[in-house]
Motif scaffolding. Structure first.
Motif, PDB file in Angstrom:
ATOM      1  N   LEU B 190      -3.241   2.713   2.579  1.00  0.00           N
ATOM      2  CA  LEU B 190      -4.429   2.601   3.435  1.00  0.00           C
ATOM      3  C   LEU B 190      -4.128   1.728   4.648  1.00  0.00           C
ATOM      4  CD1 LEU B 190      -7.087   2.135   0.620  1.00  0.00           C
ATOM      5  CD2 LEU B 190      -6.991   4.049   2.246  1.00  0.00           C
ATOM      6  N   THR B 191      -3.432   0.648   4.393  1.00  0.00           N
ATOM      7  CA  THR B 191      -3.100  -0.278   5.478  1.00  0.00           C
ATOM      8  C   THR B 191      -2.209   0.397   6.523  1.00  0.00           C
ATOM      9  OG1 THR B 191      -3.212  -2.109   3.926  1.00  0.00           O
ATOM     10  CG2 THR B 191      -2.042  -2.509   5.996  1.00  0.00           C
ATOM     11  N   LEU B 192      -1.361   1.292   6.041  1.00  0.00           N
ATOM     12  CA  LEU B 192      -0.506   2.013   6.984  1.00  0.00           C
ATOM     13  C   LEU B 192      -1.333   2.972   7.830  1.00  0.00           C
ATOM     14  CD1 LEU B 192       2.618   2.918   4.781  1.00  0.00           C
ATOM     15  CD2 LEU B 192       2.540   1.341   6.710  1.00  0.00           C
ATOM     16  N   GLY B 193      -2.529   3.264   7.362  1.00  0.00           N
ATOM     17  CA  GLY B 193      -3.384   4.146   8.132  1.00  0.00           C
ATOM     18  C   GLY B 193      -3.691   5.483   7.466  1.00  0.00           C
ATOM     19  N   HIS B 194      -3.174   5.669   6.269  1.00  0.00           N
ATOM     20  CA  HIS B 194      -3.423   6.942   5.584  1.00  0.00           C
ATOM     21  C   HIS B 194      -4.858   7.021   5.099  1.00  0.00           C
ATOM     22  CE1 HIS B 194       0.790   8.246   5.538  1.00  0.00           C
ATOM     23  NE2 HIS B 194       1.072   6.960   5.394  1.00  0.00           N
ATOM     24  N   ARG B 195      -5.411   8.210   5.204  1.00  0.00           N
ATOM     25  CA  ARG B 195      -6.773   8.415   4.703  1.00  0.00           C
ATOM     26  C   ARG B 195      -6.829   9.621   3.780  1.00  0.00           C
ATOM     27  NH1 ARG B 195      -6.597   4.271   6.131  1.00  0.00           N
ATOM     28  NH2 ARG B 195      -7.904   3.003   7.517  1.00  0.00           N
ATOM     29  N   ARG B 196      -6.006  10.580   4.078  1.00  0.00           N
ATOM     30  CA  ARG B 196      -5.980  11.766   3.209  1.00  0.00           C
ATOM     31  C   ARG B 196      -4.759  11.610   2.308  1.00  0.00           C
ATOM     32  NH1 ARG B 196      -9.914  14.835   3.613  1.00  0.00           N
ATOM     33  NH2 ARG B 196      -8.812  16.438   2.446  1.00  0.00           N
ATOM     34  N   ILE B 197      -5.024  10.986   1.173  1.00  0.00           N
ATOM     35  CA  ILE B 197      -3.940  10.648   0.245  1.00  0.00           C
ATOM     36  C   ILE B 197      -3.999  11.521  -1.003  1.00  0.00           C
ATOM     37  CG2 ILE B 197      -2.911   8.785  -1.100  1.00  0.00           C
ATOM     38  CD1 ILE B 197      -4.340   6.823   0.815  1.00  0.00           C
ATOM     39  N   ALA B 198      -2.975  12.304  -1.183  1.00  0.00           N
ATOM     40  CA  ALA B 198      -2.934  13.150  -2.382  1.00  0.00           C
ATOM     41  C   ALA B 198      -2.444  12.310  -3.552  1.00  0.00           C
ATOM     42  CB  ALA B 198      -2.002  14.335  -2.149  1.00  0.00           C
ATOM     43  N   TYR B 199      -2.846  12.683  -4.734  1.00  0.00           N
ATOM     44  CA  TYR B 199      -2.408  11.937  -5.907  1.00  0.00           C
ATOM     45  C   TYR B 199      -1.999  12.922  -6.991  1.00  0.00           C
ATOM     46  CZ  TYR B 199      -2.148   8.285  -9.412  1.00  0.00           C
ATOM     47  OH  TYR B 199      -1.689   7.408 -10.381  1.00  0.00           O
ATOM     48  N   VAL B 200      -0.737  12.836  -7.383  1.00  0.00           N
ATOM     49  CA  VAL B 200      -0.255  13.697  -8.465  1.00  0.00           C
ATOM     50  C   VAL B 200      -0.283  12.851  -9.724  1.00  0.00           C
ATOM     51  CG1 VAL B 200       1.631  15.096  -9.341  1.00  0.00           C
ATOM     52  CG2 VAL B 200       1.218  14.976  -6.881  1.00  0.00           C
ATOM     53  N   ALA B 201      -1.342  13.027 -10.480  1.00  0.00           N
ATOM     54  CA  ALA B 201      -1.545  12.196 -11.668  1.00  0.00           C
ATOM     55  C   ALA B 201      -0.766  12.720 -12.864  1.00  0.00           C
ATOM     56  CB  ALA B 201      -3.033  12.153 -11.997  1.00  0.00           C
ATOM     57  N   GLY B 202      -0.678  11.889 -13.877  1.00  0.00           N
ATOM     58  CA  GLY B 202      -0.006  12.292 -15.113  1.00  0.00           C
ATOM     59  C   GLY B 202      -0.921  13.198 -15.916  1.00  0.00           C
ATOM     60  N   PRO B 203      -0.524  13.495 -17.135  1.00  0.00           N
ATOM     61  CA  PRO B 203      -1.325  14.375 -17.989  1.00  0.00           C
ATOM     62  C   PRO B 203      -2.693  13.745 -18.254  1.00  0.00           C
ATOM     63  CG  PRO B 203       0.837  13.940 -18.948  1.00  0.00           C
ATOM     64  CD  PRO B 203       0.673  13.004 -17.808  1.00  0.00           C
ATOM     65  N   PRO B 204      -3.740  14.532 -18.241  1.00  0.00           N
ATOM     66  CA  PRO B 204      -5.062  13.970 -18.516  1.00  0.00           C
ATOM     67  C   PRO B 204      -5.142  13.499 -19.969  1.00  0.00           C
ATOM     68  CG  PRO B 204      -5.146  16.366 -18.428  1.00  0.00           C
ATOM     69  CD  PRO B 204      -3.783  15.968 -17.980  1.00  0.00           C
ATOM     70  N   GLY B 205      -6.017  12.532 -20.212  1.00  0.00           N
ATOM     71  CA  GLY B 205      -6.196  12.066 -21.575  1.00  0.00           C
ATOM     72  C   GLY B 205      -5.203  11.020 -22.012  1.00  0.00           C
ATOM     73  N   LEU B 206      -4.325  10.630 -21.100  1.00  0.00           N
ATOM     74  CA  LEU B 206      -3.338   9.619 -21.452  1.00  0.00           C
ATOM     75  C   LEU B 206      -3.750   8.291 -20.815  1.00  0.00           C
ATOM     76  CD1 LEU B 206      -0.727  10.054 -23.092  1.00  0.00           C
ATOM     77  CD2 LEU B 206       0.524   9.878 -20.944  1.00  0.00           C
ATOM     78  N   SER B 207      -3.635   7.233 -21.573  1.00  0.00           N
ATOM     79  CA  SER B 207      -4.104   5.941 -21.078  1.00  0.00           C
ATOM     80  C   SER B 207      -3.420   5.542 -19.770  1.00  0.00           C
ATOM     81  CB  SER B 207      -3.892   4.865 -22.139  1.00  0.00           C
ATOM     82  OG  SER B 207      -2.531   4.754 -22.474  1.00  0.00           O
ATOM     83  N   THR B 208      -2.127   5.778 -19.685  1.00  0.00           N
ATOM     84  CA  THR B 208      -1.393   5.412 -18.477  1.00  0.00           C
ATOM     85  C   THR B 208      -1.928   6.164 -17.254  1.00  0.00           C
ATOM     86  OG1 THR B 208       0.546   5.186 -19.875  1.00  0.00           O
ATOM     87  CG2 THR B 208       0.915   5.188 -17.510  1.00  0.00           C
ATOM     88  N   THR B 209      -2.160   7.439 -17.468  1.00  0.00           N
ATOM     89  CA  THR B 209      -2.690   8.262 -16.384  1.00  0.00           C
ATOM     90  C   THR B 209      -4.013   7.683 -15.902  1.00  0.00           C
ATOM     91  OG1 THR B 209      -1.690  10.249 -17.290  1.00  0.00           O
ATOM     92  CG2 THR B 209      -3.568  10.547 -15.808  1.00  0.00           C
ATOM     93  N   ARG B 210      -4.863   7.380 -16.843  1.00  0.00           N
ATOM     94  CA  ARG B 210      -6.190   6.863 -16.524  1.00  0.00           C
ATOM     95  C   ARG B 210      -6.103   5.547 -15.750  1.00  0.00           C
ATOM     96  NH1 ARG B 210      -8.437   3.273 -18.866  1.00  0.00           N
ATOM     97  NH2 ARG B 210      -7.460   3.463 -20.910  1.00  0.00           N
ATOM     98  N   GLU B 211      -5.290   4.630 -16.261  1.00  0.00           N
ATOM     99  CA  GLU B 211      -5.156   3.312 -15.627  1.00  0.00           C
ATOM    100  C   GLU B 211      -4.668   3.424 -14.189  1.00  0.00           C
ATOM    101  OE1 GLU B 211      -5.288  -0.018 -16.700  1.00  0.00           O
ATOM    102  OE2 GLU B 211      -6.384   0.609 -18.502  1.00  0.00           O
ATOM    103  N   ARG B 212      -3.631   4.194 -14.012  1.00  0.00           N
ATOM    104  CA  ARG B 212      -3.059   4.305 -12.672  1.00  0.00           C
ATOM    105  C   ARG B 212      -4.020   4.998 -11.715  1.00  0.00           C
ATOM    106  NH1 ARG B 212       3.448   5.362 -14.100  1.00  0.00           N
ATOM    107  NH2 ARG B 212       3.597   3.406 -15.273  1.00  0.00           N
ATOM    108  N   LEU B 213      -4.633   6.037 -12.186  1.00  0.00           N
ATOM    109  CA  LEU B 213      -5.573   6.752 -11.332  1.00  0.00           C
ATOM    110  C   LEU B 213      -6.759   5.844 -11.002  1.00  0.00           C
ATOM    111  CD1 LEU B 213      -6.494   9.188  -9.826  1.00  0.00           C
ATOM    112  CD2 LEU B 213      -7.270  10.230 -11.968  1.00  0.00           C
ATOM    113  N   ALA B 214      -7.196   5.089 -11.982  1.00  0.00           N
ATOM    114  CA  ALA B 214      -8.343   4.196 -11.768  1.00  0.00           C
ATOM    115  C   ALA B 214      -8.008   3.144 -10.719  1.00  0.00           C
ATOM    116  CB  ALA B 214      -8.734   3.527 -13.081  1.00  0.00           C
ATOM    117  N   GLY B 215      -6.815   2.601 -10.796  1.00  0.00           N
ATOM    118  CA  GLY B 215      -6.414   1.586  -9.817  1.00  0.00           C
ATOM    119  C   GLY B 215      -6.360   2.184  -8.418  1.00  0.00           C
TER     120      GLY B 215
END
Lengths: 358, 358
Positions: B190-215
């Motif tokens: 965001l600081t670099l100026g990005h606004r349209r940020i894609a996110y390739v998340a891990g498998p759904p239902g996995l705690s790690t995926t959830r935590e990282r996506l939430a952050g």
DNA sequence: GATGCGTATGAAAGCGCTTTCCACGATCCT
DNA sequence: AGGATCGTGGAAAGCGCTTTCATACGCATC
């Protein structure tokens, strides 16, 4: 505390001997009895006591796998496929557990872990990674392995030369064609036109180092008997880590002897080589070609993608698992050599034309 | 066959009970007796029988470590440092053996391996990797873990959320600050100026995926409450493999929604993302910034070097080893959260100026 | 000098399983 | 039809260790 065999036997109305027999097979058990026992096992949620079984049977479900370091992808992939192949589809026989030991390639650590595994009555042991070629060590190793094999432990040597043990012992060897791979890689470099080829070898005294270097040198010699000598000053020994490749390259650069290509002991070292080269302002492959060995997953993602030699680690892991469990018999000579494959990618190209970039 | 305790005892002129005592400590043994016994052990080359010991003591020297896949560097490094820390400098206590099990993150496989380890009377177990967050599974897992812990097996959860078990049970948790790491990474973008940020998340239902996506999402929201919604169409779930990143990126590209940065579930996925982007003619970071997570060793060798979040895997492995052996007591809340660190490298840069490259 | 305690050791009872040895019917075969 | 054979299952002896329990000794205590 936990449910025991005797309890299962009582629940099924049979003797514990019978329960043991349906669990292990080997002895005939009537269908109806078997069903009754299996049901009792199910109902009681019986979990066999491994230590008790191992004590009585004088052999356990443990299989040791000695690696230099599982954190290294080379060994991680090997150990991973090995472990997976050990537990085939959760089948009844799939209760074998893999004990992984990081030896750092240190002979005394290997012996220590083997002693531990011998004490655990491991059903099998697979030793991976290059062997330190020192008579004293290999004698000690041979002795220990012979003793374990004599006691029934199946042994598999993977990626290291066979040990001379009596043919009756269950000791098999799985080798990689390191020599051939290094040979073809050097040939590739020669064909591109390289003549001053640096070689960042692995640690001296290690079988893998020797094999790869030998294959490399053989190719140079075949091309021109004088070439190995000409390139000898361009050969340096280092570790198997990235930093070793980095340092070795800096040293090579510092010496000032010109070279147009660098072959590394493995991909990880090659990454270090590439980093040092890049810092020195050399472009890859325009100024210097770089090649690795192993074809670890990351080698396609480096810049440029790394030319390397594929080593069939997954196949080796599976094969080792089959051999160590006895699911597959060792071939006549008890040694299987797995082929390696040259993977030409973007990090190697013809050398710069003479004087094109001083 | 092998030398037994009784033979050592006879050789030293004491009872086997005494030998056992010098071996295990706990009971007072006179200095002279101890010396005599130790000498006998040495002379006879005695190697303790693990199964017998485990049977009698109802606990073995085995420690299980469940990983998704050791071949994956994330787990390889974790398991490697864990194993090394388990066998401290070949010390007398260092006879603990690590049993590594690839669960692929599948709950039933975890339960199966735990059953095997329970049967082996493992002295400890460490479960690593994100947990599948499904009530039924975690209930079954909690039940099994409670039972093992009750029987004295020390349990460590590493990189996954704590399970609610009675406070008296020896169950500790080591977490990574995935949320914070993802948050800071998104902030960086965001600081670099990005606004349209894609996110390739891990498998759904996995705690790690959830935590990282939430952050990640939290950072977007903090910057602009509407941003998460705007970016939501740019979030896709995929596996943790390189090919997953590749495929996901192709899909993203196919959809045509513009984005100037891609954050991936981990470095391996990021490599796939970068490959797909490169094939599509996008330059990194000029056209699109790419970021990973984990800071695996290869991330410095990709082109360009990958901006990522360092996860202290080695530290976690050592800590897990200390906790599982009881060499270190669990902290008051029984949960330790290890910090993550943003590693800014060359793969992220300000987004291209509007219209500078259509 | 009798009492008591703490320390150092031995005797022996398992830990839960496998496996030999045997017993018992049922099925063969001549 | 009688004995040999086969298939099935039980009894019991360990496997090699840990761990009570009991013992014996030495020394301080009264």
């Amino acid at each position: 505390m936990a449910v025991t065999l005797a309890e299962v036997a009582a629940h099924a109305g049979v003797s514990s001997a019978t329960v043991s027999r349906v669990l292990n097979g080997g002895h005939p058990v009537a269908g109806s009895t078997r069903t009754r026992v299996e049901q009792a096992i199910e109902e009681l949620g019986y979990i066999a006591n491994g230590p008790a079984r191992a004590l009585a049977a004088a052999t356990s479900d443990l299989v040791g796998v000695l690696v230099h370091d599982v954190a290294d992808s080379f060994f991680g992939i090997l150990a991973g496929s090995f472990q997976k192949a050990l537990a085939p589809t959760g089948q009844g026989d799939g209760r074998r557990l893999a004990v992984v030991c990081n030896t750092e390639g240190v002979p005394s650590a290997e012996l220590d872990y083997l002693a531990l595994l011998e004490g655990q009555r491991a059903g099998g042991v697979v030793l991976t990674g290059g062997a330190v070629e020192e008579p004293h060590h290999s004698a000690a190793l041979t002795a220990r392995i012979s003793r374990m094999a004599l006691a029934g432990t199946r042994v598999v040597l993977c990626g290291r030369p066979p040990l001379s043990v009596p043919a009756a012992l269950p000791v098999a060897t799985v080798m990689f064609d390191d020599h051939g791979g290094a040979f073809r890689l050097a040939e590739h470099l020669l064909t591109l036109g390289h003549r001053r080829i640096a070689y960042v070898a692995g640690p001296p005294g290690l079988s893998t180092t020797r094999e790869r270097l030998a294959g490399h040198t053989a190719a140079l010699r075949r091309h021109d008997p004088a070439l190995p000598d000409a390139c000898a000053p361009l050969t340096v020994h280092a570790g198997f880590e990235r930093s070793a490749g980095y340092d070795a390259t800096r040293e090579l650069l510092r010496r000032g002897a010109p070279f147009t290509a660098v072959a590394a002991a493995n991909d990880t070292v090659a990454a270090g080589v590439a980093a040092a080269l890049g810092e020195a302002g050399k472009r890859i492959p325009e100024d210097v070609s770089v090649a690795g060995f192993d074809d670890l997953p990351f080698s396609v993602d480096t810049a440029p993608a790394l030319t390397t030699v594929r080593v069939p680690l997954r196949e080796a892991g599976v094969l080792a698992a089959q051999l160590v469990t006895g699911r597959r018999a060792a071939p006549p000579g008890r040694i299987t050599t797995l082929p390696t494959e040259l993977m030409v990618r973007a990090s190697t190209a013809p050398p710069p034309r003479e004087g094109s970039r001083p």
